[in-house]
Scaffold this motif. Sequence first.
Motif, PDB file in Angstrom:
ATOM      1  N   CYS A 191      36.179  41.390  45.291  1.00  0.00           N
ATOM      2  CA  CYS A 191      35.181  41.259  46.256  1.00  0.00           C
ATOM      3  C   CYS A 191      34.365  40.073  46.305  1.00  0.00           C
ATOM      4  CB  CYS A 191      34.209  42.372  46.642  1.00  0.00           C
ATOM      5  SG  CYS A 191      33.208  42.441  48.133  1.00  0.00           S
TER       6      CYS A 191
ATOM      7  N   VAL B 130      31.480  39.536  47.817  1.00  0.00           N
ATOM      8  CA  VAL B 130      30.310  39.584  47.936  1.00  0.00           C
ATOM      9  C   VAL B 130      29.702  40.480  46.925  1.00  0.00           C
ATOM     10  CG1 VAL B 130      30.164  39.028  50.237  1.00  0.00           C
ATOM     11  CG2 VAL B 130      30.304  41.497  49.557  1.00  0.00           C
ATOM     12  N   ARG B 131      30.527  40.501  45.712  1.00  0.00           N
ATOM     13  CA  ARG B 131      30.260  41.728  44.602  1.00  0.00           C
ATOM     14  C   ARG B 131      28.941  41.471  43.949  1.00  0.00           C
ATOM     15  NH1 ARG B 131      30.772  42.655  39.432  1.00  0.00           N
ATOM     16  NH2 ARG B 131      31.584  40.557  38.687  1.00  0.00           N
TER      17      ARG B 131
ATOM     18  N   CYS C 138      26.136  42.514  46.266  1.00  0.00           N
ATOM     19  CA  CYS C 138      26.168  43.836  46.754  1.00  0.00           C
ATOM     20  C   CYS C 138      25.710  44.517  45.337  1.00  0.00           C
ATOM     21  CB  CYS C 138      27.472  44.245  46.453  1.00  0.00           C
ATOM     22  SG  CYS C 138      27.904  46.001  47.073  1.00  0.00           S
TER      23      CYS C 138
ATOM     24  N   GLY D 200      28.960  47.000  44.171  1.00  0.00           N
ATOM     25  CA  GLY D 200      29.224  45.613  43.404  1.00  0.00           C
ATOM     26  C   GLY D 200      30.166  45.934  42.107  1.00  0.00           C
ATOM     27  N   GLY D 201      30.913  46.956  41.935  1.00  0.00           N
ATOM     28  CA  GLY D 201      31.759  47.131  40.869  1.00  0.00           C
ATOM     29  C   GLY D 201      31.171  47.899  40.040  1.00  0.00           C
TER      30      GLY D 201
HETATM   31  S1  SF4 Z   1      31.026  48.273  47.129  1.00  0.00           S
HETATM   32 FE1  SF4 Z   1      30.191  46.046  47.458  1.00  0.00          FE
HETATM   33  S2  SF4 Z   1      31.483  44.910  45.869  1.00  0.00           S
HETATM   34 FE2  SF4 Z   1      32.412  46.632  46.160  1.00  0.00          FE
HETATM   35  S3  SF4 Z   1      34.172  46.445  47.678  1.00  0.00           S
HETATM   36 FE3  SF4 Z   1      32.184  47.211  48.896  1.00  0.00          FE
HETATM   37  S4  SF4 Z   1      30.961  45.331  49.507  1.00  0.00           S
HETATM   38 FE4  SF4 Z   1      32.657  44.564  47.878  1.00  0.00          FE
END
Ligand code: SF4
Length: 104
Positions: free
Chosen positions: A57, A59-60, A63, A78-79
């Motif tokens: 992603c 924007v990880r 996030c 954010g993983g």
């Molecule tokens: S939870 Fe956050 S990092 Fe994971 S896919 Fe959604 S926006 Fe991206």
Amino acid sequence: MTISVLDRTEAASLGQLHDEAERVDEELLPCRVKNPELWFAESPADVEFAKALCQECPVRSLCLDGALERREPWGVWGGQLFLQGAVIPRKRPRGRPRKNETAA
Ligand code: SF4
């Protein structure tokens, strides 16, 4: 308060995450194109799948910073998997622990 503290607080806001997410192609945001329930799943396998999807992603890091700042009560952000405001390594399956599990 220093500028860097202000920047971090601003970067951590949910509004900023949404603004940043709006600037990228929605197809690149896994939690927008896949089943969003994966990010709040009961199944440990589904949670691990959501964590893996977050890795790509764009924007990880924003996030993750925001989720840490807000102390998200649960879900994958954010993983990382959050529970009661903290990152935990993995989701435990439901039910009682096995009898042969030793106490630490
Ligand atoms: S939870 Fe956050 S990092 Fe994971 S896919 Fe959604 S926006 Fe991206």
